[in-house]
Design a protein around this motif. Sequence first.
Motif, PDB file in Angstrom:
ATOM      1  N   ALA A 515       0.825  -1.217   0.000  1.00  0.00           N
ATOM      2  CA  ALA A 515       0.000   0.000   0.000  1.00  0.00           C
ATOM      3  C   ALA A 515       0.853   1.259   0.000  1.00  0.00           C
ATOM      4  N   VAL A 516       2.157   1.134   0.222  1.00  0.00           N
ATOM      5  CA  VAL A 516       3.039   2.303   0.185  1.00  0.00           C
ATOM      6  C   VAL A 516       3.139   2.879  -1.218  1.00  0.00           C
ATOM      7  N   PHE A 517       2.859   2.044  -2.226  1.00  0.00           N
ATOM      8  CA  PHE A 517       2.962   2.503  -3.616  1.00  0.00           C
ATOM      9  C   PHE A 517       1.693   3.249  -4.020  1.00  0.00           C
ATOM     10  N   THR A 518       1.871   4.368  -4.663  1.00  0.00           N
ATOM     11  CA  THR A 518       0.759   5.172  -5.166  1.00  0.00           C
ATOM     12  C   THR A 518       0.714   5.013  -6.678  1.00  0.00           C
ATOM     13  N   GLY A 519      -0.406   4.514  -7.194  1.00  0.00           N
ATOM     14  CA  GLY A 519      -0.502   4.294  -8.638  1.00  0.00           C
ATOM     15  C   GLY A 519       0.123   2.997  -9.084  1.00  0.00           C
ATOM     16  N   GLY A 520       0.432   2.099  -8.138  1.00  0.00           N
ATOM     17  CA  GLY A 520       0.979   0.797  -8.500  1.00  0.00           C
ATOM     18  C   GLY A 520       2.486   0.782  -8.586  1.00  0.00           C
ATOM     19  N   CYS A 521       3.047  -0.379  -8.952  1.00  0.00           N
ATOM     20  CA  CYS A 521       4.506  -0.515  -9.021  1.00  0.00           C
ATOM     21  C   CYS A 521       4.869  -1.673  -9.935  1.00  0.00           C
ATOM     22  N   MET A 522       6.121  -1.670 -10.370  1.00  0.00           N
ATOM     23  CA  MET A 522       6.664  -2.788 -11.115  1.00  0.00           C
ATOM     24  C   MET A 522       7.216  -3.827 -10.134  1.00  0.00           C
ATOM     25  N   LEU A 523       7.463  -5.033 -10.632  1.00  0.00           N
ATOM     26  CA  LEU A 523       7.950  -6.108  -9.760  1.00  0.00           C
ATOM     27  C   LEU A 523       9.261  -5.715  -9.090  1.00  0.00           C
ATOM     28  N   GLU A 524      10.170  -5.107  -9.841  1.00  0.00           N
ATOM     29  CA  GLU A 524      11.473  -4.709  -9.292  1.00  0.00           C
ATOM     30  C   GLU A 524      11.304  -3.810  -8.073  1.00  0.00           C
ATOM     31  N   ALA A 525      10.375  -2.851  -8.153  1.00  0.00           N
ATOM     32  CA  ALA A 525      10.145  -1.937  -7.038  1.00  0.00           C
ATOM     33  C   ALA A 525       9.540  -2.674  -5.853  1.00  0.00           C
ATOM     34  N   ALA A 552       4.682  -2.354 -21.485  1.00  0.00           N
ATOM     35  CA  ALA A 552       5.848  -2.582 -22.337  1.00  0.00           C
ATOM     36  C   ALA A 552       7.086  -2.894 -21.504  1.00  0.00           C
ATOM     37  N   LYS A 553       7.084  -2.470 -20.242  1.00  0.00           N
ATOM     38  CA  LYS A 553       8.240  -2.691 -19.369  1.00  0.00           C
ATOM     39  C   LYS A 553       8.087  -3.930 -18.483  1.00  0.00           C
ATOM     40  N   GLY A 554       6.949  -4.602 -18.582  1.00  0.00           N
ATOM     41  CA  GLY A 554       6.718  -5.768 -17.742  1.00  0.00           C
ATOM     42  C   GLY A 554       5.425  -5.630 -16.966  1.00  0.00           C
ATOM     43  N   SER A 555       5.242  -6.494 -15.985  1.00  0.00           N
ATOM     44  CA  SER A 555       4.002  -6.501 -15.197  1.00  0.00           C
ATOM     45  C   SER A 555       3.998  -5.355 -14.197  1.00  0.00           C
ATOM     46  N   ARG A 556       2.825  -4.712 -14.076  1.00  0.00           N
ATOM     47  CA  ARG A 556       2.648  -3.656 -13.091  1.00  0.00           C
ATOM     48  C   ARG A 556       1.505  -4.072 -12.169  1.00  0.00           C
ATOM     49  N   TYR A 557       1.709  -3.893 -10.875  1.00  0.00           N
ATOM     50  CA  TYR A 557       0.760  -4.352  -9.879  1.00  0.00           C
ATOM     51  C   TYR A 557       0.145  -3.163  -9.160  1.00  0.00           C
ATOM     52  N   SER A 558      -1.160  -3.249  -8.918  1.00  0.00           N
ATOM     53  CA  SER A 558      -1.850  -2.146  -8.246  1.00  0.00           C
ATOM     54  C   SER A 558      -3.049  -2.695  -7.489  1.00  0.00           C
ATOM     55  N   ARG A 608      16.942   6.509 -17.436  1.00  0.00           N
ATOM     56  CA  ARG A 608      15.649   5.838 -17.470  1.00  0.00           C
ATOM     57  C   ARG A 608      14.517   6.864 -17.388  1.00  0.00           C
ATOM     58  N   TYR A 609      14.568   7.821 -18.264  1.00  0.00           N
ATOM     59  CA  TYR A 609      13.602   8.917 -18.209  1.00  0.00           C
ATOM     60  C   TYR A 609      12.174   8.424 -18.391  1.00  0.00           C
ATOM     61  N   ASP A 610      11.977   7.465 -19.295  1.00  0.00           N
ATOM     62  CA  ASP A 610      10.624   6.971 -19.531  1.00  0.00           C
ATOM     63  C   ASP A 610      10.047   6.305 -18.294  1.00  0.00           C
ATOM     64  N   VAL A 611      10.916   5.656 -17.496  1.00  0.00           N
ATOM     65  CA  VAL A 611      10.456   5.008 -16.274  1.00  0.00           C
ATOM     66  C   VAL A 611      10.017   6.059 -15.259  1.00  0.00           C
ATOM     67  N   VAL A 612      10.769   7.135 -15.166  1.00  0.00           N
ATOM     68  CA  VAL A 612      10.416   8.200 -14.230  1.00  0.00           C
ATOM     69  C   VAL A 612       9.058   8.797 -14.589  1.00  0.00           C
ATOM     70  N   ILE A 613       8.807   8.979 -15.888  1.00  0.00           N
ATOM     71  CA  ILE A 613       7.520   9.519 -16.313  1.00  0.00           C
ATOM     72  C   ILE A 613       6.385   8.643 -15.796  1.00  0.00           C
ATOM     73  N   SER A 614       6.552   7.323 -15.871  1.00  0.00           N
ATOM     74  CA  SER A 614       5.495   6.409 -15.439  1.00  0.00           C
ATOM     75  C   SER A 614       5.376   6.325 -13.925  1.00  0.00           C
TER      76      SER A 614
END
Length: 923
Positions: A515-525, A552-558, A608-614
């Motif tokens: 729940a610490v993640f806002t807007g979801g997260c990738m597996l790595e995070a 496009a970068k992998g699975s995102r969980y929310s 990793r600018y595109d990652v920061v945008i997301s």
Amino acid sequence: MEVRVLGPVEIVGEEGPVPLGAPMQRRLLSALVIHAGEARSADLLIDAVWGPSPPASAAKVLQMYVSQLRKVMPAPMRIQTHGSGYTLELEDGSLDAARFERLLSEGRDAARAGNPALAASLLRRALRLWRGQAYADFAYEQFAREEAERLEELRMEALEERIEAELALGRHVEVLPELLRIAAGQPARERLRAQAMLALYRCGRQSEALDLYADARTHLLDELGLEPGADLRQLQRQILEQDPMLAAPSPEGTVAHSLPSPPNRLLGRARELAELRELLLRDDVRLLVLTGAGGSGKTRLALEAAREAAPSFANGAVFVDLAPLRDPGLVVGTIANALGLQEGPTKTLAAALGTRELLLLVDNAEHVRAAAPGFVELLALAPRLTMLVTSRVVLHVSGERVYPVEPLPAEPAVVLFLDRAREAEPRFQPDAGEEQAIRRICDRLDGLPLAIELAASRVRTLAPVELLDRLDPRLPLLTGGPRDLPARQQTLRATLAWSYGLLDDEGRRDLAQLAVFTGGCMLEAAEAVCDITPERISSLLDANLLRRAATAKGSRYSMLETIREYASERLEALADAEVVRRRHAEYFLELARSANLASEAPAGGEQRYDVVISEQSNIRAAIDWATETGDVALALELTVALETFWTTSDPFEGVRRLEALLARADDVPLRLRARALRALSGAATQAGDLELAERAIHESLDGFRAIGDELGVGNLLHRLGMNALNRGEPARAREPLEESLAIFRRHGARRGEAINLGGLGYLAQQEGHADQAEAVLEQSAAMAAEEGFTWWEATTRANLAELALAENRLDDAARYARQALRLTARIGDRQLSVYALAYLAIVAAENGDARRAGRLWGAVEAEETRRPVGHWEGERDQYAARLPARSSSEFEIGLREGRQLSLLAAIDEAVDEGDCALAPGKP
């Protein structure tokens, strides 16, 4: 009330067509409608009703007909007596012919504004008003003939305009059968013939297109003794030459498609969907708010309603999720980002939307409802925008149409349970006893879809009777009285607590930490911050407490926001909650640093600018948490790490955040303060506040000097020189630029050296030393290329193009501009791309290719409408002045074509054109 003349003349009231009696009454009505609002003498009306041989009693009979019409006319329609004559008074919008003409005019305006999707939509609506020949039975009568012929001509023009818009959208295959049929029946209308020829050509039927031209020419010569017009003859030549300009335009950018894909079927909401669809398509409903308890299915219902209504909105539908936000001040920027526009005030957002006809689905607005008055302002400024908002509470703003979302009735609730249970366990087949238990479960869960889905997901491990036994004691007893929103919230909360309690200790901890993640997260995070494994994530997915989306970068969980709120409470109850939040902040600090393009960033590092945008939501949340806990240094580190983001994407927020944190940063290390001031200078420059940028540069420069950081000093000296050039003061730019260059050379900092050489080249250009400027800029570009510093190489190539253009070296200007475009396409720099396309447009204009110039400039205009383009906006007029006059038909044709291109498509086309020109054997 409606008066219809685009077909048989009739009046339609609330209960249907109004009976008009004798044909003479209908003639009288037609004569009055043609001149509605004007006084018509009795003599003129008698002539219309009876022609040249009226009966002796015509005057008295006319009075009788008028009286009879008055009796059947619904309000507010009425006939007023004026002397010996009469006036028909109609309410605005009640005459179908007037509505048709208004829609035709708006459709033409939309086409001229480069919005063919809206044009086609408006013109289709206009043509749907027709039910036959205008004024039908009276079309050939003397009193109605002129008006009927005028309307019929406008009908054909509307048809041609609609087909033009469809062709501009690349719909030649769909429109061709209709077009061939209509063109065959209208052999003298050259525009229809041209459209049919173009559609045939785009469908790969070149010989048929040429045959159609030959037929048109034969008809014109035989019937009128005339050759085809210039436009038709030119189109024939282009088809013979297979002119690339005839290719179908890209439909990208005309219709928005950003509604999330539904994870499963929507069940039990047929009535609500029908009602919402009707409301969304009404002109008087602009702000529709779905309210209801958490878990009542507002979002899922709104998504389905938007999906069904989207085809009726010319420019589609866009989804905006406000759940990750906590600051109402970020709402407008979030909407802008979802629309692919740059953040700015509401007026800027509305201007960027222009005349786009769009459905905006704004989800989870309750916690930022202080921003709701901005919705009203946006709707007032963007007249074709409709907003569908979900909120647990009413927004209480003007124009709001509230639609309460009720829980599911008993039968649909059971169907939902069974459907979701079979998703979890395909072999699930309940017997009669289990079906009864399911009904009791749904009743105890108060028909709340989310609660039912959570319960149904457990059928793999618990039978329905066991589910009921475990669930029943946890739920509040809801008996008697109205089942209001607080009671349903209590039911949902108990369901969430029950579902949470079914997890093992490790699962409960995982859910709370995620729940610490806002807007979801990738597996790595998730792995880094929560020390979770893919297997444990899978168990939360199985329990319907977590959602997965493929990117496009992998699975995102929310999580659904309702679940995240509950999990956040559990997070706060953990002893190490602050440790988790700090790990979250530190993880995203490193991520943000990986995207910083500031000159202190190490050469060759992964950016990793595109990652920061997301991950904007997570990084903002980390900044807010650090600020709220008083860790100003960490908040400032995070904000400074986003220096490139503030500069290139969101300078206004960057200025706000940096100024607020710097005001509290008396105790932070001097180096951090100096870096923050440097970041502020960049954001202020892009926000257009050059005075603030100057002050920040000087303060930052003092800080870097105080700590003895010579590279930092070099960076700020470069910015000081460039700010002087931006302010039109070249005299004070040379010294800091040369001093900065010397510093970078002493340290072997090649990127800094390349940037400063570019700055000195720009200075030489401003001072009028063109040869020197070109040599220095070439050196700067070559050095940037060697260092893999793509952004600066692209910038310098664009500067070289502008320099060549100023000296009228058109071939060199085109070559440099295309070099810049190849680079900007790789890094996604919109502003540089727009400049380079503008240079190529001017080159085309100077070479006499007005259509090509228009096509390139049209692509620039299209990008301007998507979102602001920084400094370009203050300089565009000087480039526009070198283009052909708007009265040029070729330039106008090119403009219409170019406005349909996405930025990337325009870049590809411009680069490909240059490659073809250079290829062996090409002219």
